[in-house]
Scaffold this active site. Structure first.
Site, PDB file in Angstrom:
ATOM      1  N   GLY A  99       0.838  -1.196   0.000  1.00 11.09           N
ATOM      2  CA  GLY A  99       0.000   0.000   0.000  1.00 11.09           C
ATOM      3  C   GLY A  99       0.869   1.240   0.000  1.00 11.09           C
TER       4      GLY A  99
ATOM      5  N   VAL B 248       4.582   1.087   1.482  1.00 14.30           N
ATOM      6  CA  VAL B 248       4.814  -0.085   2.321  1.00 14.30           C
ATOM      7  C   VAL B 248       5.005  -1.310   1.431  1.00 14.30           C
ATOM      8  CG1 VAL B 248       3.918  -1.537   4.169  1.00 14.30           C
ATOM      9  CG2 VAL B 248       3.401   0.912   4.154  1.00 14.30           C
TER      10      VAL B 248
ATOM     11  N   ASP C  42      -2.129  10.238  12.142  1.00 16.39           N
ATOM     12  CA  ASP C  42      -2.708   9.899  10.841  1.00 16.39           C
ATOM     13  C   ASP C  42      -3.700   8.750  11.004  1.00 16.39           C
ATOM     14  OD1 ASP C  42      -3.146  10.131   8.128  1.00 16.39           O
ATOM     15  OD2 ASP C  42      -1.449   8.886   7.557  1.00 16.39           O
TER      16      ASP C  42
END
Length: 457
Positions: free
Chosen positions: A140, A147, A258
């Protein structure tokens, strides 16, 4: 006579070769013993190679083959020296990055903490683990980085995150922060296994969670899959549990920065694990530490944080409120293709609450008479999280406690008609009253009498 001269010359050259070899050996030895203070490795190779090349050329002055061999040796020597020089230059740069990111401090701290399961990886190790960061290994990506899935030498699966940027003010403290984050041990938080500091922007290594994210469960290929309210409520509670731990139990407190559905991973049992501390920071100890660049994801960003550039624990609370909305509505937090007044899910939700039109937004899969009382309670909690002013929002501990009580009630339906058993289940301090809805024969929570739930007691 000519034969005698040649023999004499060869004898002299052999003597010179022995003397030269002894000199080279002495220089090379002194270079290693003195750590390169007289001659570094490159100088030694150049002297040896140049000497051998000249020696071969000199002894074969009238021999074309010998001269060619000497030139070849000279070229190989210079090439090797250049390669070693480039490698040493690259290592020097890596050492600079390592020190700049607080690697020396981290290394010393790790030595003093025996048994700490945290590793400082080399860039080469992570390149091998991810097949040189192959795009096919990507799990992702977002605003903070990409990642990758990786396999370490011991065949351990990991998630490797290459961050995009890092605050200049945080570089020196990065190693220290990594050590603190590595000591977090909670069942609903993805474990940080290590980091790589010898690159311009540090690389983080996490435990690998095999299932998808909450975002994909709600909005992805599973969109038609039925997700019961009890499952959604459990995921919400587990996520709140993790954030409450970071805010209140970690020492020093940690802000995620986040919070979003794509940063909540799900294991094979659909248990939540909060991940991605790329934007995480240690809670500031004074006002001078608050100023930072705004980071986060559109649709989840705290309006107060956007105005003041001050990230607080209540910023995480606001973002978590948006996650609650995703679970309730199965709608994305921000939709560019929607009408102007429907692009932002949080604004659309607050408007619906004011107009008493919550039912229009709720996901049809969970919208029924049996669930309506619970849905209204979760919606009210989300509304509190989305207050414009941070001081008016609940803490993550309060959010966790409210979700915990709702979860217990919905998971133990047989207690609805037994107030004493329900009181025992929720705890003596709870003031939750369950009343039967005669028209349907179902049970719901009457919001006007759940002061204990509203106050978080």
């Amino acid at each position: 006579m000519m034969s005698w001269m040649l023999c004499k010359n060869h004898a002299c050259l052999m003597q010179d070769l022995v003397s030269f070899s002894f000199l080279i050996y002495s220089l090379a030895t002194s270079s290693f013993i003195l750590g390169g203070s007289l001659f570094n490795a490159i100088d030694t190779i150049l002297v040896i190679g140049l000497g051998l090349a000249l020696l071969v050329i000199h002894t074969s002055f009238y021999d074309c083959v010998g001269t060619s061999v000497g030139l070849v040796i000279l070229v190989i020597t210079i090439t090797c020296a250049c390669l070693i020089h480039d490698r040493r230059k690259l290592q020097h740069i890596k050492n600079q990055y390592f020190r700049r990111h607080g690697g020396l401090l981290l290394y010393e701290e790790m030595k003093s903490k025996q048994g700490l399961a945290f590793k400082i990886f080399s860039e080469e190790e992570l390149q091998q683990a991810t097949n040189k960061f192959d795009e096919h290994q990507v799990l992702g990506q977002g605003g903070n980085g990409i990642v990758y899935k990786g396999h370490l030498k011991d065949n351990l699966e990991v998630a490797v995150k290459r961050c995009m940027t890092i605050d200049e003010q945080k570089k020196k403290e990065f190693g220290k922060e990594m050590l603190i984050l590595s000591q977090i041990n909670h069942k609903n938080i993805v474990k940080l296994l290590g980091c790589c500091l010898e690159v311009e922007v540090p690389i983080l290594v996490y435990e690998f969670i095999p299932n998808d994210t909450l975002y994909h469960l709600i909005h992805g290929n599973y969109n038609g899959w039925h997700i019961p309210l009890v499952t959604r409520l459990r995921i919400a509670h587990e996520s709140a549990e993790a954030l409450a731990y970071l805010h209140s139990c970690a020492s020093p407190p940690i802000l995620h920065g986040d919070v979003k559905s794509s940063n909540i991973l799900l294991d094979s049992n659909l248990s939540a694990k909060v991940s991605d501390f790329g934007a995480s920071i240690l809670a500031p100890t004074d006002e001078t530490q608050f100023v930072t660049l705004v980071q986060g994801t559109c649709g989840y960003l705290d309006p107060e944080y956007m105005q003041t550039c001050q990230l607080t624990d209540k910023s995480d609370v606001y973002s978590f409120g948006v996650v609650l909305l995703e679970l309730l509505t199965r709608k994305k937090p921000f939709n560019l293709d929607a009408l102007e007044n429907e692009k932002c899910l949080s604004m659309r939700f607050l408007s619906a609450m004011k107009e008493n039109k919550l039912s229009d937004l709720l996901d049809d899969q969970i919208k029924n008479n049996e669930n309506m009382g619970f849905l209204e309670e979760i919606a009210e909690l989300a509304r509190q999280c989305l207050e414009m002013s941070g001081v008016d929002r609940p803490s993550m501990k309060e959010v966790r406690d409210k979700l915990d009580r709702l979860r217990k009630v919905i998971e133990h339906p047989w207690t609805h008609d037994n107030p004493e058993e329900l009181e025992s289940l929720l705890g003596e301090s709870s003031c939750v009253v369950i009343s039967e809805v005669e028209s349907t024969g179902n049970f719901s929570i009457e919001r006007k009498v759940v002061k204990g739930l509203e106050s978080g007691r």
